[in-house]
Write a protein that holds these residues in place. Structure first.
Motif, PDB file in Angstrom:
ATOM      1  N   GLU A  11      19.552 -28.749  -5.472  1.00 18.64           N
ATOM      2  CA  GLU A  11      19.161 -28.638  -4.057  1.00 18.64           C
ATOM      3  C   GLU A  11      20.082 -27.707  -3.270  1.00 18.64           C
ATOM      4  N   ASP A  12      21.267 -27.416  -3.772  1.00 21.87           N
ATOM      5  CA  ASP A  12      22.189 -26.495  -3.096  1.00 21.87           C
ATOM      6  C   ASP A  12      21.787 -25.035  -3.279  1.00 21.87           C
ATOM      7  N   ILE A  13      20.946 -24.759  -4.255  1.00 26.09           N
ATOM      8  CA  ILE A  13      20.485 -23.386  -4.479  1.00 26.09           C
ATOM      9  C   ILE A  13      19.500 -23.043  -3.365  1.00 26.09           C
ATOM     10  N   TYR A  14      19.726 -21.918  -2.687  1.00 25.12           N
ATOM     11  CA  TYR A  14      18.842 -21.512  -1.605  1.00 25.12           C
ATOM     12  C   TYR A  14      17.396 -21.514  -2.107  1.00 25.12           C
ATOM     13  N   PRO A  15      16.457 -21.998  -1.288  1.00 30.57           N
ATOM     14  CA  PRO A  15      15.060 -22.118  -1.737  1.00 30.57           C
ATOM     15  C   PRO A  15      14.469 -20.833  -2.324  1.00 30.57           C
ATOM     16  N   HIS A  16      14.806 -19.672  -1.747  1.00 29.97           N
ATOM     17  CA  HIS A  16      14.211 -18.424  -2.258  1.00 29.97           C
ATOM     18  C   HIS A  16      14.791 -18.000  -3.608  1.00 29.97           C
ATOM     19  N   PRO A  21      15.306 -16.223 -11.879  1.00 30.06           N
ATOM     20  CA  PRO A  21      16.473 -16.013 -12.740  1.00 30.06           C
ATOM     21  C   PRO A  21      17.802 -16.241 -12.006  1.00 30.06           C
ATOM     22  N   ILE A  22      17.843 -15.984 -10.707  1.00 27.23           N
ATOM     23  CA  ILE A  22      19.061 -16.242  -9.926  1.00 27.23           C
ATOM     24  C   ILE A  22      19.358 -17.738  -9.932  1.00 27.23           C
ATOM     25  N   GLY A  23      18.353 -18.548  -9.678  1.00 26.29           N
ATOM     26  CA  GLY A  23      18.521 -19.999  -9.705  1.00 26.29           C
ATOM     27  C   GLY A  23      18.947 -20.488 -11.077  1.00 26.29           C
ATOM     28  N   ARG A  24      18.344 -19.920 -12.130  1.00 21.99           N
ATOM     29  CA  ARG A  24      18.722 -20.339 -13.480  1.00 21.99           C
ATOM     30  C   ARG A  24      20.166 -19.952 -13.807  1.00 21.99           C
ATOM     31  N   LEU A  25      20.593 -18.776 -13.352  1.00 24.49           N
ATOM     32  CA  LEU A  25      21.988 -18.387 -13.542  1.00 24.49           C
ATOM     33  C   LEU A  25      22.922 -19.441 -12.940  1.00 24.49           C
ATOM     34  N   LEU A  26      22.628 -19.857 -11.721  1.00 21.51           N
ATOM     35  CA  LEU A  26      23.449 -20.878 -11.060  1.00 21.51           C
ATOM     36  C   LEU A  26      23.377 -22.216 -11.800  1.00 21.51           C
ATOM     37  N   TYR A  28      22.752 -22.641 -15.069  1.00 15.26           N
ATOM     38  CA  TYR A  28      23.499 -22.516 -16.326  1.00 15.26           C
ATOM     39  C   TYR A  28      25.004 -22.570 -16.068  1.00 15.26           C
ATOM     40  N   HIS A  29      25.453 -21.748 -15.136  1.00 11.59           N
ATOM     41  CA  HIS A  29      26.894 -21.608 -14.948  1.00 11.59           C
ATOM     42  C   HIS A  29      27.530 -22.813 -14.252  1.00 11.59           C
ATOM     43  N   ASN A  30      26.941 -23.255 -13.166  1.00 14.65           N
ATOM     44  CA  ASN A  30      27.564 -24.323 -12.368  1.00 14.65           C
ATOM     45  C   ASN A  30      27.117 -25.728 -12.755  1.00 14.65           C
ATOM     46  N   LEU A  31      25.862 -25.854 -13.197  1.00 14.75           N
ATOM     47  CA  LEU A  31      25.285 -27.191 -13.365  1.00 14.75           C
ATOM     48  C   LEU A  31      25.078 -27.580 -14.830  1.00 14.75           C
ATOM     49  N   ASN A  32      25.536 -26.730 -15.738  1.00  9.01           N
ATOM     50  CA  ASN A  32      25.440 -27.002 -17.181  1.00  9.01           C
ATOM     51  C   ASN A  32      24.015 -27.267 -17.664  1.00  9.01           C
ATOM     52  N   ARG A  33      23.065 -26.544 -17.102  1.00  7.76           N
ATOM     53  CA  ARG A  33      21.695 -26.645 -17.596  1.00  7.76           C
ATOM     54  C   ARG A  33      21.696 -26.274 -19.076  1.00  7.76           C
ATOM     55  N   PRO A  34      20.979 -27.038 -19.919  1.00  8.71           N
ATOM     56  CA  PRO A  34      20.869 -26.660 -21.340  1.00  8.71           C
ATOM     57  C   PRO A  34      20.269 -25.257 -21.459  1.00  8.71           C
ATOM     58  N   PHE A  35      20.783 -24.496 -22.383  1.00  8.67           N
ATOM     59  CA  PHE A  35      20.334 -23.116 -22.545  1.00  8.67           C
ATOM     60  C   PHE A  35      18.912 -23.052 -23.066  1.00  8.67           C
ATOM     61  N   VAL A 159      12.918  -5.985  -5.888  1.00 12.05           N
ATOM     62  CA  VAL A 159      13.856  -6.720  -6.731  1.00 12.05           C
ATOM     63  C   VAL A 159      14.632  -7.715  -5.872  1.00 12.05           C
ATOM     64  N   LEU A 160      14.734  -8.939  -6.340  1.00 12.08           N
ATOM     65  CA  LEU A 160      15.514  -9.982  -5.676  1.00 12.08           C
ATOM     66  C   LEU A 160      16.992  -9.718  -5.937  1.00 12.08           C
ATOM     67  N   VAL A 161      17.782  -9.575  -4.885  1.00 16.90           N
ATOM     68  CA  VAL A 161      19.212  -9.293  -5.017  1.00 16.90           C
ATOM     69  C   VAL A 161      19.998 -10.424  -4.366  1.00 16.90           C
ATOM     70  N   ALA A 162      20.887 -11.038  -5.138  1.00 15.65           N
ATOM     71  CA  ALA A 162      21.645 -12.199  -4.658  1.00 15.65           C
ATOM     72  C   ALA A 162      23.143 -11.919  -4.705  1.00 15.65           C
ATOM     73  N   PRO A 163      23.805 -11.864  -3.545  1.00 15.99           N
ATOM     74  CA  PRO A 163      25.258 -11.724  -3.535  1.00 15.99           C
ATOM     75  C   PRO A 163      25.931 -13.074  -3.775  1.00 15.99           C
ATOM     76  N   MET A 164      26.961 -13.067  -4.617  1.00 12.36           N
ATOM     77  CA  MET A 164      27.667 -14.297  -4.970  1.00 12.36           C
ATOM     78  C   MET A 164      29.165 -14.043  -5.011  1.00 12.36           C
TER      79      MET A 164
END
Length: 178
Positions: A11-16, A21-26, A28-35, A159-164
């Motif tokens: 729920e912390d991932i911005y809705p858009h 793939p941006i949400g999945r990156l977050l 995988y990296h932060n929430l330990n989603r299974p690969f 292209v969706l561009v996400a600054p982190m």
């Protein structure tokens, strides 16, 4: 003023960014989603060449361009390749705190001396620094990555561009906004 938002649950991932793939990156990296398994890259990651950062992502998930400060200006052909040939439609731009490219001009003497120590002529080393440092220096990690995200959004409007921000203290990704 930029906002820095932690991602500790989906729920912390911005809705858009959710279900992208941006949400999945977050995830995988932060929430330990299974690969998941990937045959083709889903996004392009632009990040600093700094050795202190490592992303937790599955194989084949992303093209990764690592440059000083995460600055993609001199890598734009590679960005275009990932979009045009690789068909990615998302870019994660990841700055990190304590970046060596911040105030690079203050590191001039160390840069030159380091090259002299391995056999460079001092004048040649100084010319090398003077020719390139202004292209790679960034004033502030967060401001730079937000600016670079805006530049890439204008250049690649579909292209969706996400600054982190990658914080070295906890090895986690944070979302940036204005």
């Amino acid at each position: 003023m930029a906002t820095i938002a932690g991602v500790n649950q989906i729920e912390d991932i911005y809705p858009h960014y959710q279900e992208t793939p941006i949400g999945r990156l977050l995830e995988y990296h932060n929430l330990n989603r299974p690969f998941d398994r990937y045959v083709e890259a889903q996004l392009l990651v632009g990040m600093c060449m700094d050795n202190r950062k490592q992303l937790h992502i599955p194989d084949n998930f992303a093209y990764i361009l690592r440059t000083g400060g995460g600055n993609l200006r001199s890598s734009e052909f590679k960005v275009s390749y990932a979009i045009g040939v690789g068909r990615v439609r998302a870019i994660a731009l990841i700055a990190h705190n304590h970046c060596g490219m911040v105030h690079l001009m203050t590191k001039k003497d160390d840069f030159i001396q380091g090259l002299v120590d391995i056999g460079w002529d001092a004048t040649m080393a100084a010319d090398h620094f003077n020719s390139f440092a202004s292209m790679f220096e960034i004033g502030n990690e967060v401001d730079f990555v937000l600016s670079e995200a805006g530049r890439l959004r204008a250049r690649y409007p579909g292209v969706l561009v996400a600054p982190m921000l990658y914080r070295l203290e906890d090895n986690r990704l944070y979302l940036l906004g204005q």
